[in-house]
Write an enzyme that holds these catalytic residues in place. Structure first.
Site, PDB file in Angstrom:
ATOM      1  N   GLY A  17       0.792  -1.221   0.000  1.00 58.19           N
ATOM      2  CA  GLY A  17       0.000   0.000   0.000  1.00 58.19           C
ATOM      3  C   GLY A  17       0.826   1.274   0.000  1.00 58.19           C
ATOM      4  N   ASN A  18       2.031   1.241   0.601  1.00 56.47           N
ATOM      5  CA  ASN A  18       2.831   2.472   0.670  1.00 56.47           C
ATOM      6  C   ASN A  18       3.379   2.874  -0.696  1.00 56.47           C
ATOM      7  OD1 ASN A  18       4.549   0.214   0.798  1.00 56.47           O
ATOM      8  ND2 ASN A  18       6.225   1.504   1.482  1.00 56.47           N
ATOM      9  N   LYS A 133     -10.524  -9.522   4.523  1.00 54.96           N
ATOM     10  CA  LYS A 133      -9.686  -8.587   3.757  1.00 54.96           C
ATOM     11  C   LYS A 133     -10.185  -7.159   3.915  1.00 54.96           C
ATOM     12  CE  LYS A 133      -6.329  -7.902   0.879  1.00 54.96           C
ATOM     13  NZ  LYS A 133      -4.987  -8.055   1.443  1.00 54.96           N
ATOM     14  N   LYS A 217      -3.017  -9.919  -2.623  1.00 56.21           N
ATOM     15  CA  LYS A 217      -2.089  -9.777  -3.768  1.00 56.21           C
ATOM     16  C   LYS A 217      -0.772 -10.509  -3.531  1.00 56.21           C
ATOM     17  CE  LYS A 217       0.485  -6.228  -1.776  1.00 56.21           C
ATOM     18  NZ  LYS A 217      -0.108  -6.194  -0.480  1.00 56.21           N
ATOM     19  N   LYS A 279       2.069 -12.118   4.327  1.00 56.40           N
ATOM     20  CA  LYS A 279       3.253 -11.967   3.460  1.00 56.40           C
ATOM     21  C   LYS A 279       4.194 -13.154   3.654  1.00 56.40           C
ATOM     22  CE  LYS A 279       2.913  -7.013   3.554  1.00 56.40           C
ATOM     23  NZ  LYS A 279       2.105  -6.972   2.329  1.00 56.40           N
TER      24      LYS A 279
HETATM   25  N1  LIG Z   1       6.783  -9.066  12.697  1.00 56.68           N
HETATM   26  C1  LIG Z   1       6.694  -7.978  11.920  1.00 56.68           C
HETATM   27  N2  LIG Z   1       7.806  -7.489  11.315  1.00 56.68           N
HETATM   28  C2  LIG Z   1       7.746  -6.398  10.536  1.00 56.68           C
HETATM   29  N3  LIG Z   1       6.596  -5.721  10.263  1.00 56.68           N
HETATM   30  C3  LIG Z   1       5.452  -6.161  10.838  1.00 56.68           C
HETATM   31  C4  LIG Z   1       5.455  -7.305  11.682  1.00 56.68           C
HETATM   32  N4  LIG Z   1       4.180  -7.530  12.097  1.00 56.68           N
HETATM   33  C5  LIG Z   1       3.435  -6.565  11.548  1.00 56.68           C
HETATM   34  N5  LIG Z   1       4.178  -5.732  10.774  1.00 56.68           N
HETATM   35  C6  LIG Z   1       3.605  -4.593  10.037  1.00 56.68           C
HETATM   36  O1  LIG Z   1       3.132  -5.125   8.815  1.00 56.68           O
HETATM   37  C7  LIG Z   1       3.193  -4.075   7.830  1.00 56.68           C
HETATM   38  C8  LIG Z   1       3.018  -4.671   6.446  1.00 56.68           C
HETATM   39  O2  LIG Z   1       1.659  -5.021   6.286  1.00 56.68           O
HETATM   40  P1  LIG Z   1       0.642  -4.095   5.441  1.00 56.68           P
HETATM   41  O3  LIG Z   1       0.832  -2.652   5.800  1.00 56.68           O
HETATM   42  O4  LIG Z   1      -0.710  -4.686   5.593  1.00 56.68           O
HETATM   43  O5  LIG Z   1       1.185  -4.397   3.999  1.00 56.68           O
HETATM   44  P2  LIG Z   1       1.110  -3.683   2.576  1.00 56.68           P
HETATM   45  O6  LIG Z   1       2.453  -3.026   2.406  1.00 56.68           O
HETATM   46  O7  LIG Z   1       0.913  -4.817   1.628  1.00 56.68           O
HETATM   47  O8  LIG Z   1      -0.033  -2.695   2.584  1.00 56.68           O
HETATM   48  C9  LIG Z   1       4.538  -3.463   8.111  1.00 56.68           C
HETATM   49  O9  LIG Z   1       4.672  -2.176   7.574  1.00 56.68           O
HETATM   50  C10 LIG Z   1       4.562  -3.447   9.668  1.00 56.68           C
HETATM   51  O10 LIG Z   1       4.011  -2.249  10.150  1.00 56.68           O
HETATM   52  N1  LIG Z   2      -5.600  -7.146  -2.900  1.00 59.72           N
HETATM   53  C1  LIG Z   2      -4.768  -6.800  -1.880  1.00 59.72           C
HETATM   54  O1  LIG Z   2      -4.028  -7.630  -1.306  1.00 59.72           O
HETATM   55  O2  LIG Z   2      -4.802  -5.448  -1.544  1.00 59.72           O
HETATM   56  P1  LIG Z   2      -4.061  -4.716  -0.335  1.00 59.72           P
HETATM   57  O3  LIG Z   2      -2.602  -5.052  -0.449  1.00 59.72           O
HETATM   58  O4  LIG Z   2      -4.326  -3.256  -0.542  1.00 59.72           O
HETATM   59  O5  LIG Z   2      -4.658  -5.249   0.923  1.00 59.72           O
END
Ligand SMILES: Nc1ncnc2c1ncn2[C@@H]1O[C@H](COP(=O)(O)OP(=O)(O)O)[C@@H](O)[C@H]1O
Ligand SMILES: NC(=O)OP(=O)(O)O
Length: 318
Positions: A17-18, A133, A217, A279
């Site tokens: 997302g970032n 989700k 994803k 992930k």
């Molecule tokens: N054990 C961990 N080690 C590192 N990051 C973690 C951990 N548990 C949770 N996180 C968090 O998970 C985030 C990634 O998940 P998310 O923001 O949902 O992913 P995306 O980048 O796909 O949007 C990281 O930025 C961090 O804040």
């Molecule tokens: N489809 C999907 O995984 O979207 P996000 O990463 O935004 O949750």
């Protein structure tokens, strides 16, 4: 025109997302920076397929259509799978344009192709009975309860960051456009595919039919990487490395882990469900299907260094 493929590794990248932000305006700015990091990898000869999330975007499109439909009496009721396809279309367009502009700026003779992707899921996947989700914007608990009462949708708290609508997230079984994606990659294109995990479809009477859900994803990227026998699956998110004891004074970064070590950490509850856990699980799914591969979890900014083995968390089969 046939483009020359890079002479390096094949890599499936899943953008978090970032890399995209939460609004179209934010996204337009962010994808320019994202493209620089992707083209850094392409410049090293790496062949990339780029996948991306769509949680905020598909939720935004769905909310916009629902609101307009309820208020103007003219806007059609837009089915959720079509909202997913729209999110792939507009994110793919912006990513494609930003990557093309960066390729041109560096005089690299490659082009992009963005493939609206469908992903087969099983109709009896247990995920349909338990929506997990998160999509759309973050809300307060009060706002979420109000919307839930108005729309009947389910809202849940998202990893300490606020309340969001949740939809089912079934397991990806097959990428329908896999052959086209592979042919485009073999022809030297930088391919954007399986955005938002691909629009989930079920197979009924030898036909495909969209279903209201959002596939993770990272899991679809893992499936794509395994089917490609890609050298690497690269999951890019907001942190440079996965950690144990995350967000505590004892936090410790992980440089490498095997599937067995990752499973031990999962049993200990080291990775938050809904953020890092899926992930790590996606990496395990890829490595179980293709043990010769390597999975990397790192930040967008560290992607090129991570591919050179300089940073990030690397997961291997053993
Ligand atoms: N054990 C961990 N080690 C590192 N990051 C973690 C951990 N548990 C949770 N996180 C968090 O998970 C985030 C990634 O998940 P998310 O923001 O949902 O992913 P995306 O980048 O796909 O949007 C990281 O930025 C961090 O804040
Ligand atoms: N489809 C999907 O995984 O979207 P996000 O990463 O935004 O949750």
């Amino acid at each position: 025109m046939a483009y020359q493929k890079g002479d390096g590794k094949s890599v499936v990248i899943a953008l978090g997302g970032n890399a995209l932000g939460n609004t179209p305006q934010e996204q337009l700015k962010l994808v320019e920076g994202t493209a620089v990091h992707i083209v850094d990898m392409i410049a090293e000869g790496i062949n990339v397929v780029v996948s991306h999330g769509n949680g905020p975007q598909v939720g935004m499109i769905n909310n916009a259509f629902d609101y307009a439909h309820d208020h103007d009496g003219k806007t059609p009721d837009m089915p959720f799978p079509e909202c997913g396809a729209m999110s792939q279309g507009y994110i793919g367009y912006q990513l494609s344009q930003a990557i093309l502009n960066e390729l041109k700026r560096r005089s690299i003779m490659r082009s992009t192709a963005s493939v609206i992707t469908q992903t087969v899921v099983y109709p009896d996947d247990p995920a349909f009975a338990d929506p997990t989700k998160p999509v759309g914007p973050f809300l307060t608990e009060e706002e979420a309860q109000k919307r839930a009462a108005e729309t009947g949708a389910t809202y849940k708290e998202d990893a300490g960051r606020g309340w969001r609508m949740v939809v089912a997230s079934p397991k990806p079984q097959r990428i329908v456009e896999f052959d086209a994606i592979k042919d485009l990659m073999d022809d030297g294109y930088v391919v954007i595919a399986a955005g938002g995990g691909g629009v989930p479809v079920i197979e009924r009477n030898d036909s495909y039919e969209g279903v209201p859900a959002v596939i993770d994803k990272d899991r679809s990227s893992a499936k794509l990487a395994a089917d490609f026998k890609a050298d690497m699956l690269v999951i890019l998110t907001a942190v440079e490395k996965v950690a144990i004891n995350f967000n505590t004074p004892d936090q410790k970064s992980i440089d490498t882990m095997t599937i067995a070590e990752a499973n031990k950490y999962i049993e200990e509850g080291q990775f938050a469900p809904g953020s890092m856990l899926p992930k790590v699980q996606a990496c395990i799914e890829y490595l179980e299907a293709y043990p010769q591969g390597k999975a990397l979890i790192t930040s967008l900014e560290c992607a090129a260094a991570g591919l050179k083995g300089e940073t990030g968390t690397v997961i291997t089969a053993d």
